[in-house]
Design a protein around this motif. Sequence first.
Motif, PDB file in Angstrom:
ATOM      1  N   TYR A 152      57.784  35.995  42.734  1.00  0.00           N
ATOM      2  CA  TYR A 152      57.417  34.699  43.309  1.00  0.00           C
ATOM      3  C   TYR A 152      58.311  34.334  44.489  1.00  0.00           C
ATOM      4  O   TYR A 152      57.884  33.622  45.409  1.00  0.00           O
ATOM      5  N   ALA A 153      59.547  34.813  44.463  1.00  0.00           N
ATOM      6  CA  ALA A 153      60.482  34.505  45.551  1.00  0.00           C
ATOM      7  C   ALA A 153      60.122  35.247  46.828  1.00  0.00           C
ATOM      8  O   ALA A 153      60.369  34.761  47.931  1.00  0.00           O
ATOM      9  N   HIS A 154      59.519  36.416  46.684  1.00  0.00           N
ATOM     10  CA  HIS A 154      59.115  37.202  47.845  1.00  0.00           C
ATOM     11  C   HIS A 154      57.689  36.836  48.268  1.00  0.00           C
ATOM     12  O   HIS A 154      56.915  36.341  47.453  1.00  0.00           O
ATOM     13  N   PRO A 155      57.328  37.084  49.512  1.00  0.00           N
ATOM     14  CA  PRO A 155      55.955  36.784  49.957  1.00  0.00           C
ATOM     15  C   PRO A 155      54.954  37.832  49.491  1.00  0.00           C
ATOM     16  O   PRO A 155      54.190  38.399  50.276  1.00  0.00           O
ATOM     17  N   ASN A 156      54.998  38.123  48.188  1.00  0.00           N
ATOM     18  CA  ASN A 156      54.018  39.014  47.564  1.00  0.00           C
ATOM     19  C   ASN A 156      52.826  38.171  47.103  1.00  0.00           C
ATOM     20  O   ASN A 156      52.775  36.961  47.337  1.00  0.00           O
ATOM     21  N   TRP A 157      51.897  38.799  46.390  1.00  0.00           N
ATOM     22  CA  TRP A 157      50.728  38.070  45.899  1.00  0.00           C
ATOM     23  C   TRP A 157      51.134  36.852  45.081  1.00  0.00           C
ATOM     24  O   TRP A 157      50.603  35.757  45.275  1.00  0.00           O
ATOM     25  N   SER A 158      52.080  37.047  44.165  1.00  0.00           N
ATOM     26  CA  SER A 158      52.474  35.951  43.276  1.00  0.00           C
ATOM     27  C   SER A 158      53.018  34.749  44.043  1.00  0.00           C
ATOM     28  O   SER A 158      52.803  33.604  43.646  1.00  0.00           O
ATOM     29  N   GLY A 159      53.743  35.031  45.131  1.00  0.00           N
ATOM     30  CA  GLY A 159      54.368  33.953  45.872  1.00  0.00           C
ATOM     31  C   GLY A 159      53.563  33.451  47.054  1.00  0.00           C
ATOM     32  O   GLY A 159      54.014  32.538  47.771  1.00  0.00           O
ATOM     33  N   THR A 160      52.390  33.998  47.292  1.00  0.00           N
ATOM     34  CA  THR A 160      51.572  33.555  48.427  1.00  0.00           C
ATOM     35  C   THR A 160      50.146  33.246  47.967  1.00  0.00           C
ATOM     36  O   THR A 160      49.821  32.130  47.597  1.00  0.00           O
ATOM     37  N   GLY A 162      48.597  33.942  45.259  1.00  0.00           N
ATOM     38  CA  GLY A 162      48.513  33.447  43.886  1.00  0.00           C
ATOM     39  C   GLY A 162      48.903  32.001  43.718  1.00  0.00           C
ATOM     40  O   GLY A 162      48.440  31.328  42.794  1.00  0.00           O
ATOM     41  N   LEU A 163      49.779  31.510  44.612  1.00  0.00           N
ATOM     42  CA  LEU A 163      50.245  30.132  44.491  1.00  0.00           C
ATOM     43  C   LEU A 163      49.470  29.145  45.358  1.00  0.00           C
ATOM     44  O   LEU A 163      49.303  27.988  44.984  1.00  0.00           O
ATOM     45  N   TYR A 164      49.032  29.594  46.519  1.00  0.00           N
ATOM     46  CA  TYR A 164      48.539  28.647  47.507  1.00  0.00           C
ATOM     47  C   TYR A 164      47.049  28.737  47.813  1.00  0.00           C
ATOM     48  O   TYR A 164      46.564  27.991  48.664  1.00  0.00           O
ATOM     49  N   SER A 165      46.317  29.634  47.175  1.00  0.00           N
ATOM     50  CA  SER A 165      44.898  29.761  47.504  1.00  0.00           C
ATOM     51  C   SER A 165      44.044  29.985  46.255  1.00  0.00           C
ATOM     52  O   SER A 165      44.529  30.485  45.244  1.00  0.00           O
ATOM     53  N   LYS A 166      42.786  29.607  46.362  1.00  0.00           N
ATOM     54  CA  LYS A 166      41.827  29.808  45.287  1.00  0.00           C
ATOM     55  C   LYS A 166      40.465  30.091  45.905  1.00  0.00           C
ATOM     56  O   LYS A 166      39.970  29.305  46.719  1.00  0.00           O
ATOM     57  N   ILE A 167      39.878  31.203  45.526  1.00  0.00           N
ATOM     58  CA  ILE A 167      38.566  31.577  46.063  1.00  0.00           C
ATOM     59  C   ILE A 167      37.456  30.852  45.306  1.00  0.00           C
ATOM     60  O   ILE A 167      37.396  30.894  44.080  1.00  0.00           O
ATOM     61  N   ASP A 168      36.640  30.179  46.064  1.00  0.00           N
ATOM     62  CA  ASP A 168      35.451  29.524  45.506  1.00  0.00           C
ATOM     63  C   ASP A 168      34.284  30.470  45.736  1.00  0.00           C
ATOM     64  O   ASP A 168      33.661  30.484  46.799  1.00  0.00           O
ATOM     65  N   ARG A 169      33.980  31.284  44.744  1.00  0.00           N
ATOM     66  CA  ARG A 169      32.957  32.321  44.898  1.00  0.00           C
ATOM     67  C   ARG A 169      31.549  31.730  44.999  1.00  0.00           C
ATOM     68  O   ARG A 169      30.669  32.310  45.634  1.00  0.00           O
ATOM     69  N   GLU A 170      31.356  30.590  44.404  1.00  0.00           N
ATOM     70  CA  GLU A 170      30.036  29.982  44.451  1.00  0.00           C
ATOM     71  C   GLU A 170      29.686  29.487  45.853  1.00  0.00           C
ATOM     72  O   GLU A 170      28.546  29.618  46.316  1.00  0.00           O
ATOM     73  N   ASN A 171      30.689  28.942  46.543  1.00  0.00           N
ATOM     74  CA  ASN A 171      30.452  28.394  47.879  1.00  0.00           C
ATOM     75  C   ASN A 171      30.974  29.288  49.002  1.00  0.00           C
ATOM     76  O   ASN A 171      30.953  28.892  50.158  1.00  0.00           O
ATOM     77  N   PHE A 172      31.478  30.473  48.645  1.00  0.00           N
ATOM     78  CA  PHE A 172      31.972  31.443  49.621  1.00  0.00           C
ATOM     79  C   PHE A 172      33.031  30.821  50.552  1.00  0.00           C
ATOM     80  O   PHE A 172      32.925  30.874  51.781  1.00  0.00           O
ATOM     81  N   CYS A 173      34.048  30.235  49.950  1.00  0.00           N
ATOM     82  CA  CYS A 173      35.136  29.669  50.745  1.00  0.00           C
ATOM     83  C   CYS A 173      36.438  29.798  49.957  1.00  0.00           C
ATOM     84  O   CYS A 173      36.448  30.160  48.782  1.00  0.00           O
ATOM     85  N   VAL A 174      37.533  29.518  50.641  1.00  0.00           N
ATOM     86  CA  VAL A 174      38.850  29.575  50.015  1.00  0.00           C
ATOM     87  C   VAL A 174      39.491  28.195  50.130  1.00  0.00           C
ATOM     88  O   VAL A 174      39.538  27.609  51.222  1.00  0.00           O
ATOM     89  N   ASP A 175      40.001  27.693  49.026  1.00  0.00           N
ATOM     90  CA  ASP A 175      40.716  26.416  49.020  1.00  0.00           C
ATOM     91  C   ASP A 175      42.214  26.691  49.018  1.00  0.00           C
ATOM     92  O   ASP A 175      42.699  27.603  48.326  1.00  0.00           O
ATOM     93  N   TYR A 176      42.952  25.883  49.788  1.00  0.00           N
ATOM     94  CA  TYR A 176      44.405  26.047  49.892  1.00  0.00           C
ATOM     95  C   TYR A 176      45.109  24.772  49.453  1.00  0.00           C
ATOM     96  O   TYR A 176      44.559  23.677  49.528  1.00  0.00           O
ATOM     97  N   GLY A 177      46.345  24.942  49.020  1.00  0.00           N
ATOM     98  CA  GLY A 177      47.150  23.790  48.628  1.00  0.00           C
ATOM     99  C   GLY A 177      48.291  24.222  47.738  1.00  0.00           C
ATOM    100  O   GLY A 177      48.568  25.419  47.575  1.00  0.00           O
ATOM    101  N   LEU A 178      48.967  23.246  47.151  1.00  0.00           N
ATOM    102  CA  LEU A 178      50.045  23.536  46.208  1.00  0.00           C
ATOM    103  C   LEU A 178      49.430  23.827  44.846  1.00  0.00           C
ATOM    104  O   LEU A 178      48.923  22.923  44.178  1.00  0.00           O
ATOM    105  N   ASN A 179      49.441  25.095  44.460  1.00  0.00           N
ATOM    106  CA  ASN A 179      48.902  25.529  43.177  1.00  0.00           C
ATOM    107  C   ASN A 179      47.468  25.059  42.961  1.00  0.00           C
ATOM    108  O   ASN A 179      47.157  24.380  41.963  1.00  0.00           O
ATOM    109  N   PRO A 180      46.533  25.391  43.882  1.00  0.00           N
ATOM    110  CA  PRO A 180      45.138  24.963  43.719  1.00  0.00           C
ATOM    111  C   PRO A 180      44.463  25.569  42.496  1.00  0.00           C
ATOM    112  O   PRO A 180      43.440  25.062  42.031  1.00  0.00           O
TER     113      PRO A 180
END
Length: 230
Positions: A152-160, A162-180
């Motif tokens: 999580y400390a490194h800019p790997n999947w867990s720290g980027t 995984g923390l800041y994005s969520k794929i909305d597969r139904e609407n074909f978009c990505v939501d961003y934020g603090l732990n979306p």
Amino acid sequence: MAETTEQLMEEIKDRLSSIESSLPRQMDILAVSPRSKLPFKALSYRETLIWRMTELSRTAYEAFASDRLASAIILTRGAVETVAALWYLRMKVSAAVKAGAVGDIDSYLMRLFGGNRIDKEMPQAINVLNFVDSVEKELEGFRHQYDILSEYAHPNWSGTTGLYSKIDRENFCVDYGLNPRDLASPKHVGIINLSVALGLFQHTYNGLGDEYPAFVGLCEDALKPDEHLE
């Protein structure tokens, strides 16, 4: 039954209050040992670690409380490294006391007390993984937990992603934020590590204090009769 995140946060709050109430403010160097510099070096490093541990842990606690998970976990990893450094110091002091000989402890104290990885004029700093692995030898799983925090400390999947994005597969978009994703796991893992780190720090800090009089006596006995602090 496993403790809840709320219970762990209360434990962290209580431990922080306890540690903060006993932070050292000043040291009389000659009162530590009027003859040997070694006890001062060890004790001074110990006291800087309690200040570092308090700052990192308090800020991590506040970050967890506001769900700023990347900041909280990075600070928690720093707190874990601080515990490991204190453990390493105690290990060196304990080994000297047990052996009844100062040996080469001064070289290690100088690297702890004044280590630097950039300035070649200063003692070579000890790699933090040496600290972590010294704990792992007695507390199996410590290194694994540290590695998890590092993900999580490194800019790997867990720290980027995984923390800041969520794929909305139904609407074909990505939501961003603090732990979306509203993931409970990263927060709980981080809080567990912070709680354990604070408990281990208190135990190691107090244990080193108990061994300190014997270490002072050992260091002074190792000196020649006419040797003293300058």
